[in-house]
Design a protein around this motif. Structure first.
Motif, PDB file in Angstrom:
ATOM      1  N   ILE A  37       8.683   5.825  -8.386  1.00  0.00           N
ATOM      2  CA  ILE A  37       7.468   5.077  -8.012  1.00  0.00           C
ATOM      3  C   ILE A  37       7.556   3.652  -8.549  1.00  0.00           C
ATOM      4  O   ILE A  37       7.777   3.465  -9.745  1.00  0.00           O
ATOM      5  CB  ILE A  37       6.195   5.732  -8.615  1.00  0.00           C
ATOM      6  CG1 ILE A  37       6.232   7.247  -8.462  1.00  0.00           C
ATOM      7  CG2 ILE A  37       4.933   5.133  -8.067  1.00  0.00           C
ATOM      8  CD1 ILE A  37       5.971   7.769  -7.102  1.00  0.00           C
ATOM      9  N   VAL A  38       7.330   2.702  -7.682  1.00  0.00           N
ATOM     10  CA  VAL A  38       7.306   1.299  -8.120  1.00  0.00           C
ATOM     11  C   VAL A  38       5.843   0.931  -8.402  1.00  0.00           C
ATOM     12  O   VAL A  38       4.983   1.163  -7.550  1.00  0.00           O
ATOM     13  CB  VAL A  38       7.892   0.375  -7.041  1.00  0.00           C
ATOM     14  CG1 VAL A  38       7.862  -1.069  -7.511  1.00  0.00           C
ATOM     15  CG2 VAL A  38       9.283   0.801  -6.671  1.00  0.00           C
ATOM     16  N   GLY A  39       5.585   0.348  -9.566  1.00  0.00           N
ATOM     17  CA  GLY A  39       4.204  -0.028  -9.929  1.00  0.00           C
ATOM     18  C   GLY A  39       3.387   1.245 -10.114  1.00  0.00           C
ATOM     19  O   GLY A  39       3.901   2.255 -10.597  1.00  0.00           O
ATOM     20  N   VAL A  62      -6.048   2.782   0.694  1.00  0.00           N
ATOM     21  CA  VAL A  62      -5.542   2.703   2.069  1.00  0.00           C
ATOM     22  C   VAL A  62      -4.232   3.497   2.169  1.00  0.00           C
ATOM     23  O   VAL A  62      -3.603   3.781   1.162  1.00  0.00           O
ATOM     24  CB  VAL A  62      -5.330   1.228   2.482  1.00  0.00           C
ATOM     25  CG1 VAL A  62      -6.650   0.536   2.640  1.00  0.00           C
ATOM     26  CG2 VAL A  62      -4.440   0.502   1.516  1.00  0.00           C
ATOM     27  N   PRO A  63      -3.805   3.843   3.391  1.00  0.00           N
ATOM     28  CA  PRO A  63      -2.572   4.633   3.508  1.00  0.00           C
ATOM     29  C   PRO A  63      -1.346   3.856   3.021  1.00  0.00           C
ATOM     30  O   PRO A  63      -1.334   2.615   3.031  1.00  0.00           O
ATOM     31  CB  PRO A  63      -2.465   4.913   5.003  1.00  0.00           C
ATOM     32  CG  PRO A  63      -3.818   4.671   5.562  1.00  0.00           C
ATOM     33  CD  PRO A  63      -4.452   3.643   4.704  1.00  0.00           C
ATOM     34  N   GLY A  64      -0.348   4.581   2.595  1.00  0.00           N
ATOM     35  CA  GLY A  64       0.944   3.981   2.248  1.00  0.00           C
ATOM     36  C   GLY A  64       1.055   3.486   0.831  1.00  0.00           C
ATOM     37  O   GLY A  64       1.854   2.593   0.553  1.00  0.00           O
ATOM     38  N   LEU A  65       0.260   4.026  -0.087  1.00  0.00           N
ATOM     39  CA  LEU A  65       0.313   3.536  -1.469  1.00  0.00           C
ATOM     40  C   LEU A  65       1.002   4.544  -2.404  1.00  0.00           C
ATOM     41  O   LEU A  65       0.749   4.549  -3.596  1.00  0.00           O
ATOM     42  CB  LEU A  65      -1.093   3.209  -1.975  1.00  0.00           C
ATOM     43  CG  LEU A  65      -1.785   2.056  -1.264  1.00  0.00           C
ATOM     44  CD1 LEU A  65      -3.183   1.842  -1.828  1.00  0.00           C
ATOM     45  CD2 LEU A  65      -1.010   0.758  -1.388  1.00  0.00           C
ATOM     46  N   ALA A  66       1.819   5.392  -1.853  1.00  0.00           N
ATOM     47  CA  ALA A  66       2.635   6.349  -2.629  1.00  0.00           C
ATOM     48  C   ALA A  66       1.810   7.406  -3.349  1.00  0.00           C
ATOM     49  O   ALA A  66       2.159   7.839  -4.437  1.00  0.00           O
ATOM     50  CB  ALA A  66       3.533   5.606  -3.617  1.00  0.00           C
ATOM     51  N   MET A 185     -13.408  14.599 -12.139  1.00  0.00           N
ATOM     52  CA  MET A 185     -13.470  13.906 -13.425  1.00  0.00           C
ATOM     53  C   MET A 185     -13.333  12.397 -13.223  1.00  0.00           C
ATOM     54  O   MET A 185     -14.106  11.614 -13.763  1.00  0.00           O
ATOM     55  CB  MET A 185     -12.353  14.397 -14.339  1.00  0.00           C
ATOM     56  CG  MET A 185     -12.256  13.626 -15.623  1.00  0.00           C
ATOM     57  SD  MET A 185     -10.811  14.074 -16.551  1.00  0.00           S
ATOM     58  CE  MET A 185     -11.533  15.145 -17.733  1.00  0.00           C
ATOM     59  N   LEU A 186     -12.352  12.009 -12.415  1.00  0.00           N
ATOM     60  CA  LEU A 186     -12.082  10.579 -12.218  1.00  0.00           C
ATOM     61  C   LEU A 186     -12.112  10.234 -10.732  1.00  0.00           C
ATOM     62  O   LEU A 186     -11.675  11.031  -9.904  1.00  0.00           O
ATOM     63  CB  LEU A 186     -10.695  10.208 -12.748  1.00  0.00           C
ATOM     64  CG  LEU A 186     -10.316  10.609 -14.171  1.00  0.00           C
ATOM     65  CD1 LEU A 186      -8.861  10.277 -14.423  1.00  0.00           C
ATOM     66  CD2 LEU A 186     -11.189   9.896 -15.188  1.00  0.00           C
ATOM     67  N   LYS A 187     -12.633   9.074 -10.425  1.00  0.00           N
ATOM     68  CA  LYS A 187     -12.461   8.549  -9.070  1.00  0.00           C
ATOM     69  C   LYS A 187     -11.668   7.257  -9.203  1.00  0.00           C
ATOM     70  O   LYS A 187     -12.122   6.305  -9.850  1.00  0.00           O
ATOM     71  CB  LYS A 187     -13.803   8.277  -8.398  1.00  0.00           C
ATOM     72  CG  LYS A 187     -13.603   7.805  -6.959  1.00  0.00           C
ATOM     73  CD  LYS A 187     -14.899   7.486  -6.263  1.00  0.00           C
ATOM     74  CE  LYS A 187     -14.628   6.947  -4.879  1.00  0.00           C
ATOM     75  NZ  LYS A 187     -15.851   6.496  -4.221  1.00  0.00           N
ATOM     76  N   LEU A 188     -10.517   7.249  -8.599  1.00  0.00           N
ATOM     77  CA  LEU A 188      -9.642   6.076  -8.728  1.00  0.00           C
ATOM     78  C   LEU A 188      -9.721   5.224  -7.473  1.00  0.00           C
ATOM     79  O   LEU A 188      -9.914   5.729  -6.374  1.00  0.00           O
ATOM     80  CB  LEU A 188      -8.194   6.513  -8.927  1.00  0.00           C
ATOM     81  CG  LEU A 188      -7.912   7.605  -9.950  1.00  0.00           C
ATOM     82  CD1 LEU A 188      -6.423   7.853 -10.036  1.00  0.00           C
ATOM     83  CD2 LEU A 188      -8.453   7.201 -11.301  1.00  0.00           C
ATOM     84  N   SER A 189      -9.536   3.961  -7.682  1.00  0.00           N
ATOM     85  CA  SER A 189      -9.476   3.051  -6.545  1.00  0.00           C
ATOM     86  C   SER A 189      -8.172   2.279  -6.687  1.00  0.00           C
ATOM     87  O   SER A 189      -8.015   1.505  -7.629  1.00  0.00           O
ATOM     88  CB  SER A 189     -10.688   2.128  -6.617  1.00  0.00           C
ATOM     89  OG  SER A 189     -10.651   1.230  -5.568  1.00  0.00           O
ATOM     90  N   ILE A 190      -7.223   2.534  -5.800  1.00  0.00           N
ATOM     91  CA  ILE A 190      -5.933   1.844  -5.945  1.00  0.00           C
ATOM     92  C   ILE A 190      -5.744   0.818  -4.836  1.00  0.00           C
ATOM     93  O   ILE A 190      -6.245   0.989  -3.723  1.00  0.00           O
ATOM     94  CB  ILE A 190      -4.726   2.814  -6.048  1.00  0.00           C
ATOM     95  CG1 ILE A 190      -4.637   3.737  -4.848  1.00  0.00           C
ATOM     96  CG2 ILE A 190      -4.780   3.608  -7.319  1.00  0.00           C
ATOM     97  CD1 ILE A 190      -3.328   4.500  -4.780  1.00  0.00           C
TER      98      ILE A 190
END
Lengths: 335, 302
Positions: A37-39, A62-66, A185-190
């Motif tokens: 995984i990069v980043g 969004v799609p495509g963020l690994a 538990m967590l909601k992430l926003s990437i």
């Protein structure tokens, strides 16, 4: 409490030693995941927090963020089973939990377990499936067991669900009700990687195949680490800080925070529970046997962003729950 | 007669109705004007810059829907606060609507600071046309940090001097009434100098040292942490109340503190954190060491 009493000091020192010993795998695991995984260090760290604190993760991006690649690689590195379930409008609860199959030769019913019987699950686009399927998953997440026919089956441990939602397309979706979102538990926003990272992604994908990930630890080690996480020391001052943050989302005027008419519902008691647990897991990742306000701040946004519901007035002004959580953290005095 | 009045009415309607219909469909095309400005072109490192972006048009607010704007890309500057304001004015009988976005920016290091273009997307609610406007990029010069007394502190300084003078006059009059003039010595004539920030903090440190000496410092780490952060807040106008130790240390990078001083502060604050959150016991020697470090910092910084 008087600071530095002899009893707590020696106990915490012992916990510190345990944490230092048990958290040695974290660095190696990050290195292994970094090979693929990069980043996305933030995502990888949160996945580990989820697994160490025995919580589940809702992810918006969004799609495509690994997303799939991240959880799959983690599963490889910690030697657990992994399942990806694509949620669609025609999915049924039985497609998740399993069903009873009739055998005409023997005249008996046999249990066919569904894909939930695994360690790590990627529930892709959870909001595409109808409410009864969502509830089946969320119930399994909460109870950590499922009932097929007349028999109840315990789910594997560790058990982590990472559900995704696509923030762009909302047509033909079944948004998760607030009460069910609260169970994560967590909601992430990437977000997108930066230019340098994306250049590396291009280069890596031009090569044939992904590098092999070394197996770093076993599920048994994860359970052992989880025990140590549970022992991490949380001072009364930190607990007060957690309570002040959560209560400020409910009654901001009591804390002299100007958020009048912007909050419809403040964070639930689950927020306090998860802030404490996730902060302990964060401290473990940093090799500390005690929680500091840094840990609370680091995971605060991920624990609270889906638990603070904004009013229509706030929405009209373009104010999000993240803006509110940030303001609360800026105003509540750090101990 | 009745027939005649009905005929006149039908004629009048036939003549005027087409015009009134035309008036309803022919609405005036409104234009949005977009302006951006900063409150100054030279900004000292320890002060903030305000960027104002204002969209204005003739007509009511509801004529245009402006989508929330994306904060501009900045180089060498960091946005730490933003706000927006809707206004409507009537000038010479014409309604004018304004939407103002304000961004408060903090310089990061000396040199040139650049604020990228701000894009404003809007929809004309009458025609349903959508369009966008952009402002020009802005460049500012970031100069080294000013002394506190140079700019905005002048009024406060004047008030402080006035208050000190008033107090001195009041106290000298009072003293004159009480004391026999013949007994006044030369030393009594020297007026006390106003206490500096460092002197005040050192006085607090002395009190804390005294408590340590008497074994009454149960909350030593909290007290010394507050004393130090309180001093830093007053000295450098940084907010520390909602910040963790790491946040506070990060904010030092924009201040003119030497690496040695930053390292000293980091050590003191981290030691206090370990005592507060990890139950670490600070023995008398350690407490004395912390007190000496803080004393050294205050004396050098004065």
């Amino acid at each position: 409490m008087q600071e530095g009493t002899a009893q707590t000091a020696s106990d915490i020192k012992a916990i510190q030693e345990k944490v230092e010993k048990e958290s040695l795998f974290v660095r190696e695991l990050m290195v292994e995941m970094g090979k693929v995984i990069v980043g996305q260090k933030y995502l990888v760290e949160r996945l580990l927090i989820g697994i160490l604190a025995n919580g589940h993760i809702l992810l918006e991006g969004v799609p495509g963020l690994a997303k799939t690649l991240s959880i799959k690689t983690l599963s490889d590195a910690i030697q657990t089973k992994f399942q990806r379930i694509q949620f669609t409008p025609d999915l049924l609860p039985a497609d998740l939990i399993g069903t009873m199959i009739y055998n005409p030769q023997s005249g008996t019913f046999t249990t066919k377990k569904g894909p939930l019987f695994t360690n790590l699950i990627l529930a892709d686009e959870i909001n595409r499936a109808p409410a009864k399927v969502q509830s089946a998953l969320l119930e399994a997440m909460q109870e950590r067991q499922v009932t097929i026919g007349e028999n109840s089956f315990k789910l594997d441990d560790p058990f982590l669900v990472m559900a995704t939602q696509n923030p762009i397309e909302q047509e033909g979706t079944y948004p998760l009700p607030e009460a069910q979102v609260d169970r994560f538990m967590l909601k992430l926003s990437i977000t997108y990687p930066n230019k340098k990272e994306e250049l590396e992604i291009i280069d890596r994908n031009a090569e044939v195949g992904f590098p092999e990930v070394k197996k770093v630890i076993s599920p048994k080690d994860i359970l052992k680490a989880r025990e140590v996480v549970g022992q991490i020391y949380v001072d009364e001052k930190i607990k007060d800080y957690i309570l002040n943050i959560v209560f400020a989302t409910r009654n901001p005027e009591e804390y002299k925070i100007d958020l009048k008419d912007l909050i419809a519902y403040g964070a639930s008691p689950r927020a306090s529970i998860y802030l404490n647990l996730a902060a302990k897991a964060h401290a473990f990742l940093k090799g500390r046997g005690y929680v500091t306000p840094e840990d609370i701040k680091a995971i605060g946004m991920d624990v609270l962003r889906h638990r603070v519901i904004v009013t229509y007035e706030a929405e009209a002004e373009g104010i999000t729950s993240e803006d509110i959580v940030k303001k609360v953290f800026d105003h509540i005095e750090v101990p | 007669m009745r027939f005649l009045s009905i005929s006149i009415l039908i004629f009048a309607l036939a003549v005027f109705l087409p015009f009134s219909g035309q008036c309803q469909t022919n609405f005036s095309p409104a234009k949005i004007e977009l302006k951006s400005s900063v409150d100054r072109s030279n900004i000292p490192l320890n002060q903030n810059l305000t960027l104002t972006v204002q969209a204005s048009w003739e007509g009511e607010q509801r004529r245009f829907s402006i989508t929330p704007i994306i904060p501009p890309q900045c180089e060498n500057l960091e946005i730490f606060e933003s706000s927006s304001l809707n206004e409507s004015k009537i000038e010479q009988g014409i309604t004018r609507s304004l939407k103002t976005f304000r961004f408060v920016l903090k310089p990061l290091q000396t040199g040139t600071g650049r604020i990228g273009p701000v894009k404003v997307d809007y929809i004309d609610n009458m025609t349903q046309d959508s369009s966008s406007l952009s402002t020009q990029p802005i460049q500012v010069q970031i100069t080294p940090a000013n002394e506190r007394s140079r700019s905005g502190y002048k009024p406060a300084l004047i008030i402080a001097i006035f208050l000190v003078l008033a107090y001195v006059r009041y106290s000298s009059r009072k003293r004159a009434k009480r004391i026999d003039l013949s007994k006044i010595t030369e030393t009594e004539k020297i007026e006390p100098k106003p206490e500096s920030l460092e002197e005040k903090s050192l006085r607090g440190l002395d009190e804390l040292s005294e408590q340590v000496r008497m074994g009454r410092s149960d909350n030593f780490s909290t007290d010394i942490y507050r004393l130090l952060t309180g001093y830093l807040e007053s000295k450098y106008q940084i907010v520390t109340s909602g910040k963790t130790t790491d946040d506070i240390i990060r904010s030092f990078s924009s201040l003119d503190l030497t690496p040695e001083k930053i390292s000293l502060l980091r050590e003191v604050l981290s030691t206090c954190d370990r005592a507060k959150f990890a139950g670490e016991r600070l023995e008398k020697e350690k407490r004395d060491q912390i007190l000496n470090m803080v004393r050294k910092f205050l004396e050098q910084n004065g």
